[in-house]
Design a protein around this motif. Structure first.
Motif, PDB file in Angstrom:
ATOM      1  N   ILE A  25      35.379  64.756  28.400  1.00  0.00           N
ATOM      2  CA  ILE A  25      35.242  63.602  27.158  1.00  0.00           C
ATOM      3  C   ILE A  25      34.655  62.398  28.080  1.00  0.00           C
ATOM      4  O   ILE A  25      33.900  61.846  27.459  1.00  0.00           O
ATOM      5  CB  ILE A  25      36.625  63.332  26.582  1.00  0.00           C
ATOM      6  N   ASP A  61      34.167  53.931  23.056  1.00  0.00           N
ATOM      7  CA  ASP A  61      33.586  55.470  22.723  1.00  0.00           C
ATOM      8  C   ASP A  61      34.687  56.346  23.272  1.00  0.00           C
ATOM      9  O   ASP A  61      35.004  57.096  22.585  1.00  0.00           O
ATOM     10  CB  ASP A  61      32.285  55.647  23.091  1.00  0.00           C
ATOM     11  N   ALA A  65      36.817  58.933  21.147  1.00  0.00           N
ATOM     12  CA  ALA A  65      36.552  60.489  21.427  1.00  0.00           C
ATOM     13  C   ALA A  65      38.039  61.081  21.752  1.00  0.00           C
ATOM     14  O   ALA A  65      38.372  62.118  21.194  1.00  0.00           O
ATOM     15  CB  ALA A  65      35.706  60.772  22.570  1.00  0.00           C
ATOM     16  N   GLN A  68      39.783  61.519  18.640  1.00  0.00           N
ATOM     17  CA  GLN A  68      39.273  62.814  17.769  1.00  0.00           C
ATOM     18  C   GLN A  68      39.809  64.199  18.639  1.00  0.00           C
ATOM     19  O   GLN A  68      40.362  65.116  17.869  1.00  0.00           O
ATOM     20  CB  GLN A  68      37.968  62.859  17.967  1.00  0.00           C
ATOM     21  N   ASP A  69      39.794  64.298  19.799  1.00  0.00           N
ATOM     22  CA  ASP A  69      40.300  65.214  20.629  1.00  0.00           C
ATOM     23  C   ASP A  69      41.794  65.431  20.261  1.00  0.00           C
ATOM     24  O   ASP A  69      42.141  66.685  20.290  1.00  0.00           O
ATOM     25  CB  ASP A  69      39.850  65.057  22.009  1.00  0.00           C
TER      26      ASP A  69
END
Length: 203
Positions: A25, A61, A65, A68-69
């Motif tokens: 990531i 960001d 991320a 979302q992960d």
């Protein structure tokens, strides 16, 4: 956050898998914004950026991320990251960074909470009134070995967070008996809002 406890609870194989998720990531996002990796310190990463805006964008960001992960993961498999950014002069030797700027960034990260991006007053000044970067005053901390109190701010990373945290209490996340700053009016959130009062919360 709490990586050692995760290792103890889940074992080496699961811990290495979590580190790999972290790298997958963080690495492309840091590279995307022109960041340069200096070193990995256990489960943490040190990198530097030539522009404060690039660093702040990378931090935002990365947090998005990670969220979302984490979404499809069970609660005990979710990553809890925190980040800190500071700007100032550094010394470089053998591809490593040294100096007060590096030390203060590390101290600031140490008082951050999960999913929180902590930044210094110097970062606030460098970002200016750019509406992409919504920040709020958190409090002050009296770090050992550092003269005077250090102002701490939080860089928010998503619209929902902006709405929620603009209504939350402003507390001191300092270490020990951190001193809170006197109430002050500073342009912080999109150049529209000011700090009206400061509340202390000591754990």
């Amino acid at each position: 956050v709490d990586f050692t406890a995760y290792c103890d609870a889940h074992g080496e194989e699961a811990s290495l898998a979590l580190v790999s998720r972290h790298e997958n990531i963080v690495t492309p996002i840091v590279n995307q914004y022109g960041g340069r990796f200096i070193k990995t310190i256990g489960d943490a990463v040190m990198a530097y950026f030539e522009q404060a805006e690039n660093a702040a964008s990378a931090g935002q960001d990365i947090m998005k991320a990670v969220e979302q992960d984490n979404a499809p993961q069970p609660e005990d498999q979710r990553m809890r990251l925190r980040a800190a950014f500071h700007t100032g002069p550094v010394m470089m030797k053998n591809n490593d960074l040294f100096g007060d700027t590096v030390n203060l960034a590390s101290r600031i990260m140490g008082v951050g909470q999960p999913e929180q991006i902590m930044i210094s007053r110097a970062m606030i000044d460098a970002l200016g009134d750019n509406p992409k970067f919504i920040c709020r005053f958190v409090g002050t901390a009296d770090f050992k070995g550092k003269t005077g109190n250090v102002e701490l701010y939080e860089l928010l990373s998503k619209p929902l967070e902006l709405k929620e945290k603009s209504k939350s209490k402003i507390v001191s996340d300092g270490v020990g008996a951190a001193q809170t700053a006197a109430p002050q009016k500073e342009k912080l959130i999109g150049g529209k809002y000011s700090v009206l009062d400061v509340m202390a919360s000591l754990e």
